[in-house]
Design a protein around this motif. Structure first.
Motif, PDB file in Angstrom:
ATOM      1  N   ILE A 281       0.861  -1.192   0.000  1.00 45.05           N
ATOM      2  CA  ILE A 281       0.000   0.000   0.000  1.00 45.05           C
ATOM      3  C   ILE A 281       0.892   1.235   0.000  1.00 45.05           C
TER       4      ILE A 281
ATOM      5  N   PRO B 232      -3.272   5.709  -5.269  1.00 41.41           N
ATOM      6  CA  PRO B 232      -4.300   6.423  -6.048  1.00 41.41           C
ATOM      7  C   PRO B 232      -3.711   7.232  -7.183  1.00 41.41           C
TER       8      PRO B 232
ATOM      9  N   PRO C 263       4.038  13.125  -4.127  1.00 40.08           N
ATOM     10  CA  PRO C 263       4.528  12.866  -2.774  1.00 40.08           C
ATOM     11  C   PRO C 263       6.008  13.241  -2.635  1.00 40.08           C
TER      12      PRO C 263
ATOM     13  N   SER D  15       8.519  11.638  -2.071  1.00 41.82           N
ATOM     14  CA  SER D  15       9.458  10.727  -2.731  1.00 41.82           C
ATOM     15  C   SER D  15      10.051  11.327  -3.991  1.00 41.82           C
TER      16      SER D  15
ATOM     17  N   CYS E 147       3.038   1.055   3.323  1.00 49.06           N
ATOM     18  CA  CYS E 147       4.123   1.999   2.968  1.00 49.06           C
ATOM     19  C   CYS E 147       3.493   3.319   2.514  1.00 49.06           C
TER      20      CYS E 147
ATOM     21  N   ARG F 271       0.367   8.900   5.701  1.00 43.98           N
ATOM     22  CA  ARG F 271      -1.000   8.364   5.771  1.00 43.98           C
ATOM     23  C   ARG F 271      -1.035   6.974   6.411  1.00 43.98           C
TER      24      ARG F 271
ATOM     25  N   GLY G 154       8.255  19.953   4.062  1.00 48.00           N
ATOM     26  CA  GLY G 154       9.304  20.744   3.434  1.00 48.00           C
ATOM     27  C   GLY G 154       8.755  21.387   2.172  1.00 48.00           C
TER      28      GLY G 154
ATOM     29  N   PRO H 141       7.331  11.694   6.456  1.00 45.83           N
ATOM     30  CA  PRO H 141       6.616  10.922   7.486  1.00 45.83           C
ATOM     31  C   PRO H 141       7.544  10.690   8.680  1.00 45.83           C
TER      32      PRO H 141
HETATM   33  C1  LIG Z   1      11.689  19.087   1.003  1.00 46.52           C
HETATM   34  C2  LIG Z   1      12.105  17.665   1.280  1.00 46.52           C
HETATM   35  C3  LIG Z   1      13.404  17.274   0.984  1.00 46.52           C
HETATM   36  C4  LIG Z   1      13.818  15.975   1.236  1.00 46.52           C
HETATM   37  N1  LIG Z   1      15.080  15.597   0.868  1.00 46.52           N
HETATM   38  C5  LIG Z   1      15.482  14.320   1.059  1.00 46.52           C
HETATM   39  C6  LIG Z   1      16.766  13.905   0.620  1.00 46.52           C
HETATM   40  O1  LIG Z   1      17.519  14.672   0.027  1.00 46.52           O
HETATM   41  N2  LIG Z   1      17.147  12.619   0.859  1.00 46.52           N
HETATM   42  C7  LIG Z   1      16.324  11.724   1.500  1.00 46.52           C
HETATM   43  O2  LIG Z   1      16.731  10.590   1.728  1.00 46.52           O
HETATM   44  N3  LIG Z   1      15.066  12.073   1.873  1.00 46.52           N
HETATM   45  C8  LIG Z   1      14.630  13.353   1.670  1.00 46.52           C
HETATM   46  N4  LIG Z   1      13.378  13.728   2.062  1.00 46.52           N
HETATM   47  C9  LIG Z   1      12.514  12.751   2.741  1.00 46.52           C
HETATM   48  C10 LIG Z   1      11.892  11.764   1.768  1.00 46.52           C
HETATM   49  O3  LIG Z   1      11.354  12.439   0.664  1.00 46.52           O
HETATM   50  C11 LIG Z   1      10.803  10.948   2.490  1.00 46.52           C
HETATM   51  O4  LIG Z   1      11.361  10.314   3.618  1.00 46.52           O
HETATM   52  C12 LIG Z   1      10.236   9.890   1.551  1.00 46.52           C
HETATM   53  O5  LIG Z   1       9.602  10.525   0.470  1.00 46.52           O
HETATM   54  C13 LIG Z   1       9.259   8.954   2.238  1.00 46.52           C
HETATM   55  O6  LIG Z   1       8.831   8.050   1.253  1.00 46.52           O
HETATM   56  P1  LIG Z   1       7.525   7.168   1.430  1.00 46.52           P
HETATM   57  O7  LIG Z   1       7.431   6.311   0.225  1.00 46.52           O
HETATM   58  O8  LIG Z   1       7.537   6.539   2.772  1.00 46.52           O
HETATM   59  O9  LIG Z   1       6.326   8.229   1.517  1.00 46.52           O
HETATM   60  P2  LIG Z   1       5.709   9.186   0.404  1.00 46.52           P
HETATM   61  O10 LIG Z   1       6.733   9.770  -0.466  1.00 46.52           O
HETATM   62  O11 LIG Z   1       4.818  10.111   1.177  1.00 46.52           O
HETATM   63  O12 LIG Z   1       4.801   8.227  -0.463  1.00 46.52           O
HETATM   64  C14 LIG Z   1       3.644   7.651   0.073  1.00 46.52           C
HETATM   65  C15 LIG Z   1       2.827   7.066  -1.068  1.00 46.52           C
HETATM   66  O13 LIG Z   1       1.705   6.401  -0.488  1.00 46.52           O
HETATM   67  C16 LIG Z   1       0.553   6.725  -1.234  1.00 46.52           C
HETATM   68  N5  LIG Z   1      -0.606   6.615  -0.351  1.00 46.52           N
HETATM   69  C17 LIG Z   1      -0.914   7.383   0.718  1.00 46.52           C
HETATM   70  N6  LIG Z   1      -2.065   6.989   1.260  1.00 46.52           N
HETATM   71  C18 LIG Z   1      -2.488   5.921   0.551  1.00 46.52           C
HETATM   72  C19 LIG Z   1      -3.619   5.077   0.649  1.00 46.52           C
HETATM   73  N7  LIG Z   1      -4.541   5.247   1.600  1.00 46.52           N
HETATM   74  N8  LIG Z   1      -3.768   4.086  -0.273  1.00 46.52           N
HETATM   75  C20 LIG Z   1      -2.832   3.886  -1.229  1.00 46.52           C
HETATM   76  N9  LIG Z   1      -1.730   4.665  -1.359  1.00 46.52           N
HETATM   77  C21 LIG Z   1      -1.566   5.668  -0.475  1.00 46.52           C
HETATM   78  C22 LIG Z   1       0.804   8.154  -1.725  1.00 46.52           C
HETATM   79  O14 LIG Z   1       0.013   8.456  -2.866  1.00 46.52           O
HETATM   80  C23 LIG Z   1       2.291   8.103  -2.035  1.00 46.52           C
HETATM   81  O15 LIG Z   1       2.543   7.686  -3.359  1.00 46.52           O
HETATM   82  C24 LIG Z   1      12.918  15.032   1.818  1.00 46.52           C
HETATM   83  C25 LIG Z   1      11.608  15.423   2.084  1.00 46.52           C
HETATM   84  C26 LIG Z   1      11.197  16.722   1.817  1.00 46.52           C
HETATM   85  C27 LIG Z   1       9.784  17.096   2.099  1.00 46.52           C
END
Ligand SMILES: Cc1cc2nc3c(=O)[nH]c(=O)nc-3n(C[C@H](O)[C@H](O)[C@H](O)COP(=O)(O)OP(=O)(O)OC[C@H]3O[C@@H](n4cnc5c(N)ncnc54)[C@H](O)[C@@H]3O)c2cc1C
Length: 424
Positions: free
Chosen positions: A20, A45, A55, A57, A264, A268, A287, A365
């Motif tokens: 997810i 979605p 997001p 990512s 994942c 959320r 950010g 997150p």
């Molecule tokens: C400005 C900024 C700069 C950053 N720079 C860095 C960096 O240089 N290096 C680094 O390592 N990290 C960096 N980060 C942190 C990094 O971007 C995050 O830790 C990372 O994006 C987390 O990834 P994730 O896949 O857990 O979450 P997300 O990127 O939030 O992805 C979550 C996904 O889940 C999906 N989703 C949510 N709810 C549901 C649901 N109910 N059903 C189905 N799908 C769902 C969303 O659509 C999304 O695609 C930065 C963050 C920011 C904001």
């Protein structure tokens, strides 16, 4: 809730997995599971990766930050909070703090010296494997050029700032990274692009950059589908329990069952876990960035302007300036003052950019102790999780995926420090 110690789900040729969330953590995990023998569906979605609402990512700074070994839940961070405050020109802001009192209390507890030391040791191990895991993943994606191993630079504009900054970095645990003074020719290469004089800088080695985040997203998706994985465009509305098993229900009312359900969903994930009675105290640590499509910035590694808490990264698609640590709810509207501040920094530095930048904001997150949550639920036989990667989601995506695939295959993976039960 009563806890059980269940046997790990080990994939057979017909075992199914549902991941997810299609951010960088979800995509990397889905690929690793599919390659590990699970018949995997990745549900999100929105698979678009280069838009205002994308997001974090794909909106992040692109930095593989192996040096960030010290968790941000630390006595030093607490001490420096007042001078980093947004109202005093810094990058730190708290929107509606009274709504996040529980998270703040938990964060303060995690800042104790003993918790900080335990967190540092746990992150150190994970980060040591982050770059090797990225090398393997970039090779598996047939895209080694996506991983640019040219370190990153940190620079200062004032002598006192440079003195203080150098001392802090020299005393910090930076794991497998190393740093030295920025050689004169490199400082000059940077200086000639800027309108402000620089007082000095340091160059890090054994850190890296992802050259193009949309391409990374597409390559991960393509490799997943090539390996037989199935993307499914839907939002999971909730998770429901059937005894010791869990299933997902989408917004459209569709029931999704699998032998393994991996959460994942970034920030959320909190609500999804809460529906099962599981506590995942994530906060949206937001950010902001501005990105200019047209610019004359040379092919330098990412540059941190530490006095401004801003990182400037040249991507294939443009020049990105990112900053801010804004604690808020995931749905709190953006604060346009932050884009104005970024614009002001860019103008003061004289960044060689043209045209109007594209503004973006998104939520890291973040759990109160600044460690990710990686593991299997002790309450539900088919539930696992990988979220809470705070500032390090891009950095830790490849190693997290490897560890989750190991764990779900029933092999040993030392994930005890990242067990979500630490918040139970
Ligand atoms: C400005 C900024 C700069 C950053 N720079 C860095 C960096 O240089 N290096 C680094 O390592 N990290 C960096 N980060 C942190 C990094 O971007 C995050 O830790 C990372 O994006 C987390 O990834 P994730 O896949 O857990 O979450 P997300 O990127 O939030 O992805 C979550 C996904 O889940 C999906 N989703 C949510 N709810 C549901 C649901 N109910 N059903 C189905 N799908 C769902 C969303 O659509 C999304 O695609 C930065 C963050 C920011 C904001």
């Amino acid at each position: 809730m009563r806890r059980f110690h269940n046997a790990p789900p080990v994939p057979s040729s017909s075992s199914t997995a549902l991941v997810i969330g299609g951010g960088v953590i979800g995509r990397a995990c889905a690929l690793a599971l599919q390659r590990g023998g699970w018949r995997t569906t990745l549900v999100d979605p929105e698979f678009a990766v280069d838009a205002a609402g994308m997001p974090p990512s794909w909106g992040n700074a692109g930095h593989i930050a192996t040096e960030q070994v010290e968790p941000l839940a630390s006595p030093a961070m607490l001490r420096s909070a007042p001078r980093r405050w947004h109202g005093f020109g810094g990058a730190l802001d708290f929107r509606q703090p009274w709504r996040h009192a529980g998270w703040i209390a938990s964060y303060l507890r995690a800042c104790s010296p003993s918790r900080f030391e335990a967190g540092r040791s746990a992150l150190r191990g994970l980060l040591a494997e982050s770059l090797p895991a990225w090398r393997r993943l970039a090779q598996a994606l047939d895209a080694p050029e996506l991983l640019k191993e040219q370190g990153h630079w940190v620079c200062w504009e004032s002598e006192p700032g440079a003195r203080r900054g150098r001392a802090v970095w020299r005393g910090a645990d930076i794991g497998t990274a190393s740093c030295t003074d920025l050689p004169d020719d490199q400082l000059t290469a940077l200086q000639t692009r800027l309108a402000v004089p620089l007082a000095g800088g340091i160059a890090f080695e054994n850190t890296a950059q992802i050259a193009d985040l949309p391409t990374l997203a597409l390559r991960l998706a393509a490799a997943f589908e090539r390996a037989g994985g199935r993307p499914h465009r839907a939002r999971v509305q909730t998770l429901m329990r059937d005894g010791r098993r869990v299933h997902a229900v989408t917004e459209a009312g569709e029931r999704l069952d699998a032998d393994l359900i991996l959460v994942c969903a970034g920030v959320r994930s909190r609500a999804l876990m809460a529906a099962l009675g599981l506590r995942a105290p994530l906060i949206a640590e937001r950010g902001y960035h501005l990105q200019w499509a047209a610019h004359d910035w040379p092919a330098l590694p990412p540059v941190v302007f530490e006095d401004r808490s801003m990182i400037v990264t040249r991507f294939a698609g443009g020049l990105r300036a990112a900053s801010f640590v804004e604690y808020a709810g995931p749905d709190t509207p953006a604060d346009p003052r932050k884009w104005a501040r970024l614009q002001q920094h860019a103008a003061e530095l004289g960044l060689p950019v043209q045209g109007a930048p594209r503004p973006w904001f998104g939520a890291r997150p973040t759990l109160p102790d600044y460690l990710p949550a990686l593991g299997r639920s002790a309450c539900f036989d088919n539930l696992a999780y990988a979220f809470g990667h705070q500032h390090l989601g891009l950095t830790l995506a490849a190693v997290s995926a490897e560890l989750i695939a190991e764990l779900c295959a029933g092999r040993a993976a030392n994930l005890a420090p990242f067990d979500l039960d630490r918040f139970a």
